[in-house]
Design a protein around this motif. Sequence first.
Motif, PDB file in Angstrom:
ATOM      1  N   ARG A 212     -50.889  85.536  75.069  1.00 62.29           N
ATOM      2  CA  ARG A 212     -49.795  84.585  75.318  1.00 62.29           C
ATOM      3  C   ARG A 212     -49.470  83.851  74.018  1.00 62.29           C
ATOM      4  N   ALA A 213     -48.282  84.086  73.483  1.00 61.94           N
ATOM      5  CA  ALA A 213     -47.907  83.478  72.207  1.00 61.94           C
ATOM      6  C   ALA A 213     -47.973  81.958  72.255  1.00 61.94           C
TER       7      ALA A 213
ATOM      8  N   GLY B 194     -54.228  90.509  65.414  1.00 65.31           N
ATOM      9  CA  GLY B 194     -53.245  89.521  65.009  1.00 65.31           C
ATOM     10  C   GLY B 194     -53.231  89.299  63.504  1.00 65.31           C
ATOM     11  N   ARG B 195     -52.313  88.426  63.086  1.00 64.73           N
ATOM     12  CA  ARG B 195     -52.107  88.143  61.662  1.00 64.73           C
ATOM     13  C   ARG B 195     -52.000  86.630  61.475  1.00 64.73           C
TER      14      ARG B 195
ATOM     15  N   LEU C 285     -54.573  87.054  56.717  1.00 64.45           N
ATOM     16  CA  LEU C 285     -55.685  87.638  57.460  1.00 64.45           C
ATOM     17  C   LEU C 285     -55.123  88.602  58.492  1.00 64.45           C
ATOM     18  N   VAL C 286     -55.582  89.848  58.439  1.00 63.33           N
ATOM     19  CA  VAL C 286     -55.120  90.896  59.333  1.00 63.33           C
ATOM     20  C   VAL C 286     -56.312  91.389  60.149  1.00 63.33           C
ATOM     21  N   PRO C 287     -56.094  92.237  61.180  1.00 67.32           N
ATOM     22  CA  PRO C 287     -57.222  92.696  61.985  1.00 67.32           C
ATOM     23  C   PRO C 287     -58.333  93.322  61.150  1.00 67.32           C
ATOM     24  N   GLY C 288     -59.548  92.832  61.353  1.00 65.20           N
ATOM     25  CA  GLY C 288     -60.702  93.348  60.630  1.00 65.20           C
ATOM     26  C   GLY C 288     -61.014  92.639  59.333  1.00 65.20           C
ATOM     27  N   SER C 289     -60.193  91.670  58.934  1.00 60.36           N
ATOM     28  CA  SER C 289     -60.437  90.966  57.678  1.00 60.36           C
ATOM     29  C   SER C 289     -61.296  89.728  57.897  1.00 60.36           C
TER      30      SER C 289
ATOM     31  N   GLY D  92     -47.650  89.298  70.999  1.00 55.83           N
ATOM     32  CA  GLY D  92     -48.801  90.179  70.843  1.00 55.83           C
ATOM     33  C   GLY D  92     -50.119  89.428  70.894  1.00 55.83           C
ATOM     34  N   ARG D  93     -51.190  90.164  70.712  1.00 57.90           N
ATOM     35  CA  ARG D  93     -52.537  89.617  70.865  1.00 57.90           C
ATOM     36  C   ARG D  93     -53.027  88.977  69.584  1.00 57.90           C
TER      37      ARG D  93
END
Length: 290
Positions: free
Chosen positions: A53-54, A78-79, A92-96, A117-118
Amino acid sequence: MTTRPFDSARVVRKLRGRAASDGAGVKLTRVIGGPDLPDLDPFLLLDEFGTDRAEDYLAGFPDHPHRGFETVTYMLDGRMRHRDNHGNEGLLVPGSVQWMTAGRGLVHSEMPEQEEGRMRGFQLWVNLPAKDKMSAPRYQEFAPDRIPLGRPADGVEVRVVAGEVASGDGGRVRGPIDQPATSPLYLDITLAPGVAWEHALPEGHNAFAYAFEGDAVLGSGEDARALSSQELAILGGGDMLRIEAGAAGARLLLVAGRPLREPVVRHGPFVMNTKQEIMQAFVDFQEGRF
């Protein structure tokens, strides 16, 4: 050279986090840092955030100060864009991972770079010893491809943020984070259904495991205890932890750090050793010395 014998680690306490909000109203689950577990030396806070939920995350974390400790942000989905008053900026991106040492002080923001998005991840606060609390701020920031992946056994994958694990080919995989003050271990462990794995915890460290997907059994024999998703286990009693995934598999954080055993006085975003130092932090912030 002789190797020391290992005793089995066990779960000494389990707890669930509580719903909370931070920043400009971001909804999250506070696992460490609330009334049930104020801290676990050297860890001061663990927040899990995760929502589709944004409106739960869009307001983000506008400008806010820190002094005297470290913040560790680990993104799963997410970012998030971060900036500070020293001119540092990154995404920061997924996995960072971002391991920020606030030291003597900075003002920074973390704002979502998405409107739908998530958004999912963790923030961990790690205390600094008195001798380092007024050190210069610094960042250790790593993209997903800089976080090594170990496969120490069939059905086991471990993303190594800090510390090390066996690589599966006879070698070792070491995470990129360097922090001699607490010598942290920070692992993101994924186990296939029914798979069991053992890992040695650093001697003398305080340690916890937090399951965030699936469920697992921690410990051996009569000391084995189930850990459900969104439960935290404080570990003790030994250095060799056995983890066995449930029928749906499991994903969990395993985190450990050398305790500082120093007085902790905290107020909001400042964590020092005395009340006087906290008061000085407010003065310094208000007078623009961060």
